[in-house]
Design an enzyme around this catalytic site. Structure first.
Site, PDB file in Angstrom:
ATOM      1  N   SER A  64       0.796  -1.235   0.000  1.00 46.13           N
ATOM      2  CA  SER A  64       0.000   0.000   0.000  1.00 46.13           C
ATOM      3  C   SER A  64       0.822   1.276   0.000  1.00 46.13           C
ATOM      4  O   SER A  64       0.257   2.359  -0.188  1.00 46.13           O
ATOM      5  CB  SER A  64      -0.949   0.011   1.192  1.00 46.13           C
ATOM      6  OG  SER A  64      -2.027  -0.846   0.940  1.00 46.13           O
ATOM      7  N   LYS A  67       0.449   3.429  -2.955  1.00 43.99           N
ATOM      8  CA  LYS A  67      -0.697   4.336  -3.112  1.00 43.99           C
ATOM      9  C   LYS A  67      -0.285   5.805  -3.023  1.00 43.99           C
ATOM     10  O   LYS A  67      -0.966   6.682  -3.549  1.00 43.99           O
ATOM     11  CB  LYS A  67      -1.755   4.014  -2.049  1.00 43.99           C
ATOM     12  CG  LYS A  67      -2.336   2.600  -2.187  1.00 43.99           C
ATOM     13  CD  LYS A  67      -3.167   2.203  -0.973  1.00 43.99           C
ATOM     14  CE  LYS A  67      -3.705   0.771  -1.093  1.00 43.99           C
ATOM     15  NZ  LYS A  67      -4.441   0.351   0.127  1.00 43.99           N
ATOM     16  N   TYR A 191      -3.664  -2.615 -10.217  1.00 42.63           N
ATOM     17  CA  TYR A 191      -3.483  -2.345  -8.777  1.00 42.63           C
ATOM     18  C   TYR A 191      -2.609  -3.410  -8.103  1.00 42.63           C
ATOM     19  O   TYR A 191      -1.698  -3.087  -7.320  1.00 42.63           O
ATOM     20  CB  TYR A 191      -4.873  -2.262  -8.124  1.00 42.63           C
ATOM     21  CG  TYR A 191      -4.868  -2.259  -6.617  1.00 42.63           C
ATOM     22  CD1 TYR A 191      -4.613  -1.100  -5.900  1.00 42.63           C
ATOM     23  CD2 TYR A 191      -5.134  -3.431  -5.903  1.00 42.63           C
ATOM     24  CE1 TYR A 191      -4.609  -1.099  -4.504  1.00 42.63           C
ATOM     25  CE2 TYR A 191      -5.132  -3.435  -4.519  1.00 42.63           C
ATOM     26  CZ  TYR A 191      -4.868  -2.274  -3.822  1.00 42.63           C
ATOM     27  OH  TYR A 191      -4.857  -2.294  -2.455  1.00 42.63           O
ATOM     28  N   VAL A 257       1.006  -3.825   3.778  1.00 45.53           N
ATOM     29  CA  VAL A 257       0.947  -5.145   4.423  1.00 45.53           C
ATOM     30  C   VAL A 257       2.214  -5.979   4.203  1.00 45.53           C
ATOM     31  O   VAL A 257       2.338  -7.053   4.774  1.00 45.53           O
ATOM     32  CB  VAL A 257      -0.284  -5.996   4.025  1.00 45.53           C
ATOM     33  CG1 VAL A 257      -1.559  -5.462   4.621  1.00 45.53           C
ATOM     34  CG2 VAL A 257      -0.375  -6.189   2.543  1.00 45.53           C
TER      35      VAL A 257
HETATM   36  N1  GLN Z   1      -2.287  -5.288  -1.980  1.00 41.77           N
HETATM   37  C1  GLN Z   1      -2.842  -5.160  -0.661  1.00 41.77           C
HETATM   38  C2  GLN Z   1      -4.346  -5.344  -0.703  1.00 41.77           C
HETATM   39  O1  GLN Z   1      -4.971  -4.816  -1.547  1.00 41.77           O
HETATM   40  C3  GLN Z   1      -2.492  -3.828  -0.087  1.00 41.77           C
HETATM   41  C4  GLN Z   1      -3.068  -3.603   1.278  1.00 41.77           C
HETATM   42  C5  GLN Z   1      -2.113  -2.959   2.211  1.00 41.77           C
HETATM   43  O2  GLN Z   1      -0.910  -2.919   1.976  1.00 41.77           O
HETATM   44  N2  GLN Z   1      -2.629  -2.504   3.331  1.00 41.77           N
HETATM   45  O3  GLN Z   1      -4.920  -6.000   0.133  1.00 41.77           O
END
Ligand code: GLN
Length: 307
Positions: A64, A67, A191, A257
């Site tokens: 994430s 993002k 994504y 994550v």
């Molecule tokens: N690729 C992960 C998801 O969409 C990203 C989530 C995260 O890093 N919090 O679940």
């Protein structure tokens, strides 16, 4: 800067002794295999130097944290039009929650929860091929980090696609409300690949320097956009633990994550932390603890009044 190096060494030494290291994300099978014993920290400074300790040279899945980069690209492409598609308020919900999305008619609360990030990726995909967008993302990150050795781990992207039911649910839901222009497969295919970019702490710390607004840094986006992105990181970067992170650390940050955290000390430094074990809110357990120790040791909280 010997003192800062001492702080980093002490943090790495302390983290090595921690028995409770959180739990590695297991809903993405490729991430479940990562050794939770690792910890790295790197601090990039405006003079171009990078100080580090622990496993700061080991690549990890930024997830994430990507993002932040796609938001920067989307704001550059669409400007304030982007806010029609996504809000800018903290969600108070887990990163993959669907609850608010129904109540708020398919417009996600902010660009950092999964739904919001999928909408942002969908927005920059319009008129382009997924390959072009991923190429643009890599170019942006490599330029920011001044390092061409940054890549997408396709096995991680495929692993997530195979188990991405919740993200598919979010994407279909948004499409049902008219807030997804591409098919869920196309938007999510892009994504999942953006999330699978791999970087080391040293690379990530360097890549975050454009968000410090420090003098002498490459101006990839305007000073005003930096200010806004950092505001979003402070309010939303750690999902439903963003308040706690602001309380304990007092710096804008974005977690993933994969166990990474990018944290900005405006005007001073860009910091990357990584430890794969997550706490109950899905943020790096040791990374969060280490961020708190670093903020205390340096006095870098934006609320400290020291400039
Ligand atoms: N690729 C992960 C998801 O969409 C990203 C989530 C995260 O890093 N919090 O679940």
């Amino acid at each position: 800067m010997a003192e800062l190096q001492d702080i980093l060494d002490q943090i790495a030494a302390e983290m090595a002794t921690r028995a409770d290291r959180g739990k590695v994300a297991d809903y993405i099978p490729q991430l479940a295999r990562i050794d939770p014993k690792q910890f790295g920290i790197a601090v990039a400074l405006p003079d171009g130097s990078v100080l580090s300790a622990g496993d700061a040279g080991t690549p990890f899945s930024i997830q994430s944290i990507s993002k932040v980069f796609t938001l920067a690209i989307a704001l550059g492409r669409l400007g304030d039009q982007l806010w029609r598609r996504v809000g800018r308020e903290p969600s108070g919900n887990p990163f993959n929650s669907i609850v608010q999305l129904e109540q708020e008619h398919g417009r996600p609360r902010n660009p950092f929860i999964n739904a919001g990030a999928i909408a942002v990726t969908d927005a920059i995909l319009e008129g382009y091929e997924p390959k072009e967008i991923l190429g643009e993302l890599l170019r942006f990150i490599r330029l920011a980090a001044n390092d061409t050795d940054i890549h997408i781990n396709k096995a991680v992207a495929q692993s997530e696609a195979a188990t991405g039911d919740r993200n598919f649910a979010l994407a279909h839901f948004m499409r049902g409300f008219g807030n997804l222009r591409n098919s869920p497969e196309r938007a999510l295919g892009t994504y999942f690949h953006q999330c699978a970019v791999e970087m080391t702490c040293v690379q990530l710390a360097r890549a975050g320097m454009f968000l410090t607004n420090a003098p002498g840094q490459p101006r990839l986006i305007s000073v005003e956009r930096v200010r806004r992105i950092c505001a979003m990181m402070m309010m939303c970067g750690h999902y439903d633990a963003s308040g706690d992170f602001a309380f304990k650390v007092g710096l804008p940050g974005k977690s993933g994550v994969g166990g990474g955290i990018l944290m900005i000390a405006p005007g001073r430094a860009s910091i990357a932390l990584w430890s794969p074990g997550l706490n109950a809110r899905g943020n790096s357990q040791l990374g969060t603890d280490a961020a708190e120790i670093l903020a205390r040791g340096t006095g870098w909280s934006v609320f400290s009044g020291r400039h």
